[in-house]
Enzyme design. Sequence first.
Site, PDB file in Angstrom:
ATOM      1  N   ASP A 136     -10.316   2.753  -0.148  1.00 38.17           N
ATOM      2  CA  ASP A 136     -10.917   1.465  -0.530  1.00 38.17           C
ATOM      3  C   ASP A 136     -10.196   0.276   0.115  1.00 38.17           C
ATOM      4  O   ASP A 136     -10.779  -0.776   0.362  1.00 38.17           O
ATOM      5  CB  ASP A 136     -10.868   1.261  -2.049  1.00 38.17           C
ATOM      6  N   THR A 160      -7.770  13.205  -5.029  1.00 34.78           N
ATOM      7  CA  THR A 160      -8.777  12.268  -5.502  1.00 34.78           C
ATOM      8  C   THR A 160      -8.318  11.594  -6.781  1.00 34.78           C
ATOM      9  O   THR A 160      -7.412  12.080  -7.461  1.00 34.78           O
ATOM     10  CB  THR A 160     -10.143  12.951  -5.728  1.00 34.78           C
ATOM     11  N   TRP A 176     -16.816   3.364   1.411  1.00 34.93           N
ATOM     12  CA  TRP A 176     -15.725   2.453   1.828  1.00 34.93           C
ATOM     13  C   TRP A 176     -15.287   2.827   3.244  1.00 34.93           C
ATOM     14  O   TRP A 176     -14.913   1.963   4.038  1.00 34.93           O
ATOM     15  CB  TRP A 176     -14.519   2.526   0.891  1.00 34.93           C
ATOM     16  N   GLY A 193      -3.594  14.650   0.597  1.00 34.25           N
ATOM     17  CA  GLY A 193      -4.681  13.877   0.013  1.00 34.25           C
ATOM     18  C   GLY A 193      -4.964  14.342  -1.402  1.00 34.25           C
ATOM     19  O   GLY A 193      -4.627  15.473  -1.778  1.00 34.25           O
ATOM     20  N   ASP A 225      -5.541  -4.952  -4.490  1.00 29.35           N
ATOM     21  CA  ASP A 225      -6.937  -5.393  -4.360  1.00 29.35           C
ATOM     22  C   ASP A 225      -7.103  -6.894  -4.183  1.00 29.35           C
ATOM     23  O   ASP A 225      -8.075  -7.485  -4.681  1.00 29.35           O
ATOM     24  CB  ASP A 225      -7.762  -4.873  -5.542  1.00 29.35           C
TER      25      ASP A 225
END
Length: 404
Positions: free
Chosen positions: A176, A236, A252, A234, A116
Site C-alpha cells: 500500500d 499477509t 495498490w 512475505g 500513511d
Amino acid sequence: MNSTQNKKWISIEDLDNYKEAAVPEIRTAMETAVDQVVRNLPEFTDRFPGPNSFDNFYRPGDNVEWTTGFWTGEIWLAYENARTEEEKEALRKAGEIQVDSFMKRIVDRIDVDHHDMGFLYSLSCVAAYKLTGMEKAKEAALLAADNLVSRFQPKGEFLQAWGEMGAPDNYRFIIDCLLNLPLLYWAYEETGVDKYRDIAEKHIHTALANVIREDDSTWHTFFMNPETGEPDHGATCQGYRDGSAWARGQAWGVYGTAVGYRYTKREEYIGYFKRVTTYFLKHLPEDLCPFWDLEFGDGDEQPRDSSSAVIAACGMLEMSKYMEKADSEYYTSVALKLLKQMIDKYSVKDPKKSNGLLLMGTYSKKSPYNTCTEAGVDECVIWGDYFYMEALYRVLDPEWKSYW
Ligand code: GLY
C-alpha cells in the site's frame, strides 16, 4: 455472458466482450457523486466519515485513522467539478476547515505514528495547496512528509509501515505504501531537498524488487532482516492467507507501479505494471468487480471489494499516459470497462440508500489465516468512494493535475 459461464474468473480475451463507459454516462455519474458530496457537507465538515459505512451509511468521527484524507480528497474533486460558484465556494470552505484539522493532527501528533502520511496529506493538504495556494496546507503537508521520512530504515532501505521503529515483529513494508510516496516527491519539488526524493526512490526500489511473486501476484506485507537488511519473507495481514493475492494489495500494486514509473521513469517498472495488472485482470469474476481476495471468484460465497476495481482503474489510466499508443489504448479501454460496471452496478444512485458513492467494498475480512480485525465487510469504504471519483475525473479531464 456465455463465454464466461461456469468459470471462476474471466480470461483476458473475455474482456473484449465488455462495453466501455461512455463520456456522457461518466459525466452523469460525476454529477451524482458531486451532489452526494455536497449533500454530506453539513455532517462531514467539522467531523470526518470513518473508514467504512455501517449498513451503507458513514458515521461522523474524529480526524483519526489512515483514511480521513480520502473524504477531503472527495471534497476537492467535487470543488473541481462544481456546477455553480455557490457550490464551489461551499466546497472550498469545507476543504479549508479540514486543512486546519490536518494541521492540528500533525502538530499534535494525533495518530500519525505510521507511514500513511501520503494517503492523509496528499489528498487533503497537497490538493488544497495545488488548487487554492493555501500556505497552511503546504506547511502541514511538509510536516507530514518529514514524519514519513522519519519512518525510513536505512538497513534494508524501506519505510517501515507500522509499529515501533525497528521492532523485529514490525520490520516490514507493505505494498500500500507505494501510494504514500508522491507526498515525498511533492516535498522534493517544493523544497529542492534531495532526501525526500532519495528516500522515496529507495523505498520504491526495495518494494518492487521484493513484493511481486514469480506468478505476478503480490505480497501484502514484506519483512526485511533487521540485522542484515536483506529481504526476509512475505506475509499477509488483510489477504485470505499468506500466499494468496489480497485484491486491494494487487490493486495498490497496479497504481503503485504506475506512480513508481511516473516519478522514476525506470523502464523495468512498465514491465512490473503489466505483470501485476494482468494478474489482477485474470482474476476478475464475470461482472469485473473482484472478490476481496483474488483467490475467490464466481461461485464462491465471499464478499466483493469494489474499491480494488476503481484503484486499479486509476492505475491503468495513470500508466496509459506514459505508454506507447497500443498499450495506452488497451489499458484505457480496460479501465473504462471496469468503470462501466462500477457505474451501472455498484454506484449509489439514491441517497436514501446510502450516503456513500460506491457499494460493496471490503475493508478487512477475517480469515483463519490472516492477522486483521474484521471491519467494513460489504460496505462503502471511503477510499473506494474517492478512487471512484478520481477515475471518473481522469476520464473527463485527461489533463487533470493529480493530487498524488
Ligand atoms: N491501506 C490499508 C488498506 O488498503 O486497507
